[in-house]
Design an enzyme around this catalytic site. Structure first.
Site, short mmCIF file in Angstrom:
data_model
loop_
_atom_site.label_atom_id
_atom_site.label_comp_id
_atom_site.label_asym_id
_atom_site.label_seq_id
_atom_site.Cartn_x
_atom_site.Cartn_y
_atom_site.Cartn_z
N SER A 189 0.83 -1.21 0.00
CA SER A 189 0.00 0.00 0.00
C SER A 189 0.86 1.25 0.00
O SER A 189 0.40 2.32 -0.41
CB SER A 189 -0.85 0.06 1.27
OG SER A 189 -1.59 -1.10 1.44
N HIS A 210 -1.03 -2.55 -7.05
CA HIS A 210 -1.74 -2.21 -5.81
C HIS A 210 -3.25 -2.18 -6.01
O HIS A 210 -3.80 -1.23 -6.56
CB HIS A 210 -1.22 -0.86 -5.28
CG HIS A 210 -1.91 -0.42 -4.04
ND1 HIS A 210 -2.32 0.88 -3.83
CD2 HIS A 210 -2.28 -1.10 -2.93
CE1 HIS A 210 -2.91 0.96 -2.64
NE2 HIS A 210 -2.90 -0.22 -2.09
N GLU A 235 -3.39 0.31 -9.07
CA GLU A 235 -2.21 1.13 -9.39
C GLU A 235 -1.08 0.21 -9.85
O GLU A 235 -0.78 -0.79 -9.18
CB GLU A 235 -1.77 1.92 -8.14
CG GLU A 235 -2.74 3.02 -7.76
CD GLU A 235 -2.41 3.70 -6.44
OE1 GLU A 235 -2.72 4.89 -6.30
OE2 GLU A 235 -1.84 3.06 -5.53
N ASN A 238 -3.08 6.27 -1.47
CA ASN A 238 -2.67 6.37 -0.08
C ASN A 238 -1.87 7.64 0.21
O ASN A 238 -1.51 7.89 1.36
CB ASN A 238 -1.90 5.12 0.36
CG ASN A 238 -2.87 4.03 0.75
OD1 ASN A 238 -3.81 4.25 1.50
ND2 ASN A 238 -2.69 2.85 0.17
P1 NAI Z 1 -3.86 -9.97 5.74
O1 NAI Z 1 -3.33 -9.89 7.13
O2 NAI Z 1 -5.31 -10.20 5.52
O3 NAI Z 1 -3.05 -11.15 4.95
C1 NAI Z 1 -1.67 -11.28 4.95
C2 NAI Z 1 -1.35 -12.77 4.78
O4 NAI Z 1 0.06 -12.89 4.53
C3 NAI Z 1 -1.66 -13.60 6.04
O5 NAI Z 1 -2.45 -14.71 5.67
C4 NAI Z 1 -0.28 -14.02 6.54
O6 NAI Z 1 -0.28 -15.32 7.14
C5 NAI Z 1 0.54 -14.01 5.26
N1 NAI Z 1 1.98 -13.81 5.45
C6 NAI Z 1 2.59 -12.94 6.30
N2 NAI Z 1 3.93 -13.00 6.13
C7 NAI Z 1 4.15 -13.93 5.15
C8 NAI Z 1 5.33 -14.42 4.51
N3 NAI Z 1 6.53 -14.00 4.85
N4 NAI Z 1 5.18 -15.34 3.52
C9 NAI Z 1 3.94 -15.78 3.16
N5 NAI Z 1 2.80 -15.36 3.74
C10 NAI Z 1 2.91 -14.44 4.72
O7 NAI Z 1 -3.36 -8.64 5.01
P2 NAI Z 1 -4.01 -7.86 3.76
O8 NAI Z 1 -5.01 -6.88 4.26
O9 NAI Z 1 -4.43 -8.86 2.73
O10 NAI Z 1 -2.74 -7.03 3.24
C11 NAI Z 1 -1.68 -7.63 2.53
C12 NAI Z 1 -0.89 -6.58 1.78
O11 NAI Z 1 -1.78 -5.85 0.93
C13 NAI Z 1 -0.19 -5.52 2.66
O12 NAI Z 1 1.01 -5.15 2.05
C14 NAI Z 1 -1.18 -4.36 2.66
O13 NAI Z 1 -0.57 -3.11 2.91
C15 NAI Z 1 -1.70 -4.44 1.23
N6 NAI Z 1 -3.03 -3.86 1.01
C16 NAI Z 1 -4.05 -4.03 1.93
C17 NAI Z 1 -5.29 -3.44 1.69
C18 NAI Z 1 -6.42 -3.61 2.66
O14 NAI Z 1 -7.42 -2.86 2.54
N7 NAI Z 1 -6.37 -4.54 3.61
C19 NAI Z 1 -5.56 -2.65 0.47
C20 NAI Z 1 -4.45 -2.63 -0.47
C21 NAI Z 1 -3.23 -3.18 -0.17
#
Ligand code: NAI
Length: 297
Positions: A124, A145, A157, A195
């Site tokens: 993000s 993104h 993006e 963002n």
């Molecule tokens: P989330 O917490 O729902 O999912 C993250 C997943 O990654 C978890 O299942 C976790 O077990 C896994 N994980 C963590 N470290 C890992 C690794 N080293 N190797 C493999 N798996 C691993 O998080 P979310 O919300 O899906 O966000 C993920 C990314 O997307 C972040 O970079 C966030 O900034 C970005 N993002 C999030 C948005 C949102 O609204 N939640 C919107 C746009 C981007």
């Protein structure tokens, strides 16, 4: 497709949380084979199961045909060993928003996939150039993104880092179109477009709340109904997750050399520590039962 773009047949999602599964859904529905990997044991299988349940419900309501459902499900493959992604055309990383952890992962990815494989990050706020900094081939790394919920927010993006080859940007933009999304190219600057521009929506609302001007429910109500935003800032923080939003606020603040207008609020830090993370845990600013807000708004 142009001469420069690569025909994408398969994709790997690393991190099958909210965003990873959303991206997996639109890719599988576009006929792309999707390998699902998560570091947490059982998380990818659980993510696939929840997605299947949701797609089956939508099919029962007539949103998809049975053939569409079966074809999407056949494209979603859970893998337990990250080494199994070695033949995919694109890897999309959607893991925790932490630069060091993402850098380590990208280094590991380079040891698994060939040089031609595109490495994309759903970060993000972190610099794509920094995520690619330890890579031997940063020219195939780019930001991709998406927004939450991915199937409904039909825009993404596409962010080239300093070394990214233009063909990678073209390929990801074409891939976005194929998945029903519009790719918007943004420079590799803190928070990119959304963002950066949208940062104040959360930070100013937190300031207004901190100054005791109004309750968070009223701030949400007035911005939704008076200013025409689809969601209030606190509803949005709860949807995104404080564990995602707060690190994003910290990262943008740091990258702009502590420019005051990007300063995060101590309240979200406290909520992060206290694990009041929003919808995903049933409580953030609001209380949730089965992901539905409980205040009747
Ligand atoms: P989330 O917490 O729902 O999912 C993250 C997943 O990654 C978890 O299942 C976790 O077990 C896994 N994980 C963590 N470290 C890992 C690794 N080293 N190797 C493999 N798996 C691993 O998080 P979310 O919300 O899906 O966000 C993920 C990314 O997307 C972040 O970079 C966030 O900034 C970005 N993002 C999030 C948005 C949102 O609204 N939640 C919107 C746009 C981007």
């Amino acid at each position: 497709m142009t001469a420069n773009t690569i025909n994408i047949k398969s994709l790997a999602i690393i991190g099958t949380g909210v965003m990873g599964m959303g991206i997996a859904q639109i890719a599988a529905q576009a006929g792309i084979q999707v390998l699902l990997f998560d570091a947490k044991m059982g998380a990818a299988a659980q993510g696939r199961k929840s997605l299947q349940t949701m797609l089956e419900k939508l099919t029962a309501k007539g949103k998809f045909t049975d053939a569409q459902l079966q074809s999407a499900l056949a494209n979603l493959i859970v893998i337990d060993d990250i080494a199994n992604i070695s033949t995919v055309d694109v890897v999309v990383e959607a893991i925790v928003e932490n630069l060091e952890i993402k850098q380590q992962l990208f280094k590991q990815l380079e040891s698994i996939v060939p040089t031609k494989t595109i490495l994309a990050t759903n970060t993000s706020s972190l610099a794509v150039t920094a995520i690619a900094a330890n890579c031997t081939h940063p020219e195939r790394v780019a930001g991709f993104h998406f927004f939450n919920p991915v199937p409904l927010m039909k825009i993404v993006e596409v962010i080239p880092g300093l070394s990214t080859h233009p063909a990678i940007v073209e390929t990801l933009t074409a891939l976005a179109t194929r998945m029903g999304h519009l790719g918007v190219v943004a420079k590799d600057t803190p928070g990119f477009i959304v963002n950066h521009g949208g940062r104040a929506y959360g930070t100013e609302a937190l300031k207004i709340l901190g100054e005791g001007v109004a309750s968070f429910e009223d701030i949400d109500r007035i911005l939704r109904e008076g200013a025409g935003f689809r969601m209030g800032p606190f509803e949005l923080l709860d949807l995104t997750g404080i564990d995602v939003s707060h690190p994003v606020m910290e990262s943008i603040y740091t990258q702009f050399y502590h420019e005051d207008r990007y300063r995060p609020h101590p309240l979200t830090r406290q909520m992060l520590i206290g694990k009041k993370l929003g919808r995903k845990v049933g409580e953030g600013f609001y209380q949730y039962t089965e992901n539905k807000k409980q205040d009747g708004q």
